[in-house]
Design an enzyme around this catalytic site. Sequence first.
Site, PDB file in Angstrom:
ATOM      1  N   ASP A   1       9.352  63.244 -18.578  1.00  0.00           N
ATOM      2  CA  ASP A   1       9.580  61.892 -18.070  1.00  0.00           C
ATOM      3  C   ASP A   1      10.095  60.939 -19.143  1.00  0.00           C
ATOM      4  O   ASP A   1      10.457  59.806 -18.843  1.00  0.00           O
ATOM      5  CB  ASP A   1       8.278  61.315 -17.484  1.00  0.00           C
ATOM      6  N   CYS A   2      10.127  61.387 -20.398  1.00  0.00           N
ATOM      7  CA  CYS A   2      10.508  60.543 -21.524  1.00  0.00           C
ATOM      8  C   CYS A   2      11.946  60.824 -21.941  1.00  0.00           C
ATOM      9  O   CYS A   2      12.300  61.960 -22.276  1.00  0.00           O
ATOM     10  CB  CYS A   2       9.557  60.818 -22.696  1.00  0.00           C
ATOM     11  N   GLY A   3      12.781  59.799 -21.959  1.00  0.00           N
ATOM     12  CA  GLY A   3      14.178  59.957 -22.338  1.00  0.00           C
ATOM     13  C   GLY A   3      14.347  60.446 -23.767  1.00  0.00           C
ATOM     14  O   GLY A   3      15.194  61.306 -24.036  1.00  0.00           O
TER      15      GLY A   3
ATOM     16  N   ARG B   1      13.557  64.112 -23.858  1.00  0.00           N
ATOM     17  CA  ARG B   1      14.653  64.905 -23.273  1.00  0.00           C
ATOM     18  C   ARG B   1      15.839  64.995 -24.230  1.00  0.00           C
ATOM     19  O   ARG B   1      16.441  66.064 -24.386  1.00  0.00           O
ATOM     20  CB  ARG B   1      15.096  64.300 -21.937  1.00  0.00           C
TER      21      ARG B   1
ATOM     22  N   ASN C   1       7.519  65.666 -23.034  1.00  0.00           N
ATOM     23  CA  ASN C   1       7.211  64.985 -21.780  1.00  0.00           C
ATOM     24  C   ASN C   1       8.540  64.818 -21.058  1.00  0.00           C
ATOM     25  O   ASN C   1       9.384  64.031 -21.487  1.00  0.00           O
ATOM     26  CB  ASN C   1       6.562  63.629 -22.047  1.00  0.00           C
TER      27      ASN C   1
END
Length: 115
Positions: A10-12, A15, A8
């Site tokens: 949007d997920c730190g 990433r 995802n």
Amino acid sequence: MKATIWHNPDCGTSRKTMAILQETPGINLTVIEYKKTPFTREKLEQLFRDAGLSPREALRTRGSPAEELGLIDGADGDRILDEMAKQPILVERPFVETDKGVRLCRPQDKVREIL
């Protein structure tokens, strides 16, 4: 080594996990953005089994509709899996699969266990 991340962007944590994979020499990485390409129930069952997790342990409770759906208290694993297959936001992230196993990579350094 082949590695697949259910990612995802949007997920730190997702990433950061992907960065570890990209920086590791010899990794042939497949990225599946599961919000665009949702999990099948069968894939979820396989990932959880291989990671040694129950559906409840892999349930994302923060930032998801888990509580509103009644999944936090009293829902069995089958109901949780059914809802996860319908709404992938309910799956904690990120999952990574390699030939050495599957991990829910929270924290991101858990990915190193299967590299």
